[in-house]
Design an enzyme around this catalytic site. Structure first.
Site, mmCIF file in Angstrom:
data_model
loop_
_atom_site.group_PDB
_atom_site.id
_atom_site.type_symbol
_atom_site.label_atom_id
_atom_site.label_comp_id
_atom_site.label_asym_id
_atom_site.label_seq_id
_atom_site.Cartn_x
_atom_site.Cartn_y
_atom_site.Cartn_z
ATOM 1 C CB THR A 1 -0.211 5.123 2.616
ATOM 2 O OG1 THR A 1 -1.480 5.361 2.057
ATOM 3 C CG2 THR A 1 0.005 3.647 2.788
ATOM 4 C CG HIS B 1 2.165 0.330 4.998
ATOM 5 N ND1 HIS B 1 1.071 1.110 5.183
ATOM 6 C CD2 HIS B 1 1.699 -0.882 4.608
ATOM 7 C CE1 HIS B 1 -0.015 0.404 4.918
ATOM 8 N NE2 HIS B 1 0.340 -0.809 4.557
HETATM 9 N N1 INI Z 1 -2.868 -1.419 -0.942
HETATM 10 C C1 INI Z 1 -3.114 -0.814 -2.111
HETATM 11 O O1 INI Z 1 -3.370 -1.503 -3.112
HETATM 12 N N2 INI Z 1 -3.079 0.534 -2.209
HETATM 13 C C2 INI Z 1 -2.801 1.332 -1.143
HETATM 14 O O2 INI Z 1 -2.793 2.578 -1.299
HETATM 15 C C3 INI Z 1 -2.541 0.713 0.099
HETATM 16 N N3 INI Z 1 -2.298 1.514 1.268
HETATM 17 O O3 INI Z 1 -2.522 2.722 1.223
HETATM 18 O O4 INI Z 1 -1.880 1.033 2.286
HETATM 19 C C4 INI Z 1 -2.576 -0.692 0.192
HETATM 20 N N4 INI Z 1 -2.329 -1.337 1.337
HETATM 21 C C5 INI Z 1 -2.662 -2.721 1.542
HETATM 22 C C6 INI Z 1 -1.597 -3.680 1.044
HETATM 23 O O5 INI Z 1 -1.578 -3.728 -0.360
HETATM 24 C C7 INI Z 1 -1.897 -5.104 1.527
HETATM 25 O O6 INI Z 1 -3.158 -5.503 1.063
HETATM 26 C C8 INI Z 1 -1.886 -5.196 3.048
HETATM 27 O O7 INI Z 1 -0.661 -4.728 3.574
HETATM 28 C C9 INI Z 1 -2.075 -6.665 3.506
HETATM 29 O O8 INI Z 1 -1.001 -7.468 3.071
#
Ligand code: INI
Length: 157
Positions: free
Chosen positions: A89, A91
């Site tokens: 990931t 970000h």
């Molecule tokens: N959201 C998570 O809950 N866990 C993760 O590991 C994750 N990764 O890996 O990116 C993740 N991304 C989505 C983020 O929480 C938001 O829903 C998205 O950025 C839209 O705002």
């Protein structure tokens, strides 16, 4: 006998109502955190009708829904559950800081106590270990902590 005025919460939650905000991203893990949290609340005397579960897409959205529940002033305690996995990931840091800072701010600004059951791990294996396998269930832990805090809230001056 000591004259100290000792304040601490009990672990009986009968008659209280709780809100849970849980994120769907990595739902293999978050469903187990939710099961643990619900089980803990029910075993400590909370009625099913007094548990509200709000699903959000990802951990980044947890603070937004949490603010609604906190502002409603309908709950004795609020629990946040999610799972952010670093592996692959780009970000990861941004999502983690979004959820930790957001939940922290609402916890301090709102009236109801809030507990943090959002896992941040290196990989899926570590997350599963904390969602009901060898490292316990952090959803259960977050629920137990909010039960104690909700009880303490009734005693604080
Ligand atoms: N959201 C998570 O809950 N866990 C993760 O590991 C994750 N990764 O890996 O990116 C993740 N991304 C989505 C983020 O929480 C938001 O829903 C998205 O950025 C839209 O705002």
């Amino acid at each position: 006998m000591s004259g100290i005025n000792l304040l601490e919460g009990q672990l009986n939650a009968a008659g209280k109502s709780f809100g849970i905000v849980v994120s769907r991203f990595n739902s293999l893990v978050t469903r187990e955190l939710l099961n643990g949290a619900q089980d803990c609340l029910l075993r400590h005397g909370v009625l099913e009708k007094d548990i509200t579960v709000v699903w959000v897409p990802g951990a980044g959205e947890i603070p937004q829904a949490l603010r609604h529940l906190s502002d409603s002033e309908k709950f004795d305690g609020l629990i946040t559950l999610g799972c952010v996995i670093r592996g692959g990931t780009p970000h990861f840091e941004q999502v983690v800081s979004l959820v930790t800072q957001g939940v922290g701010e609402i916890a301090l600004q709102g009236k109801a106590p809030v507990t943090f059951g959002v896992l941040t791990t290196e990989n899926l294996e570590q997350a599963l270990e904390r969602a009901g396998a060898k490292a316990g269930n952090k959803g259960w832990d977050a629920a137990l902590a909010v039960i104690e805090m909700a009880s303490l809230w009734e005693k604080l001056p």
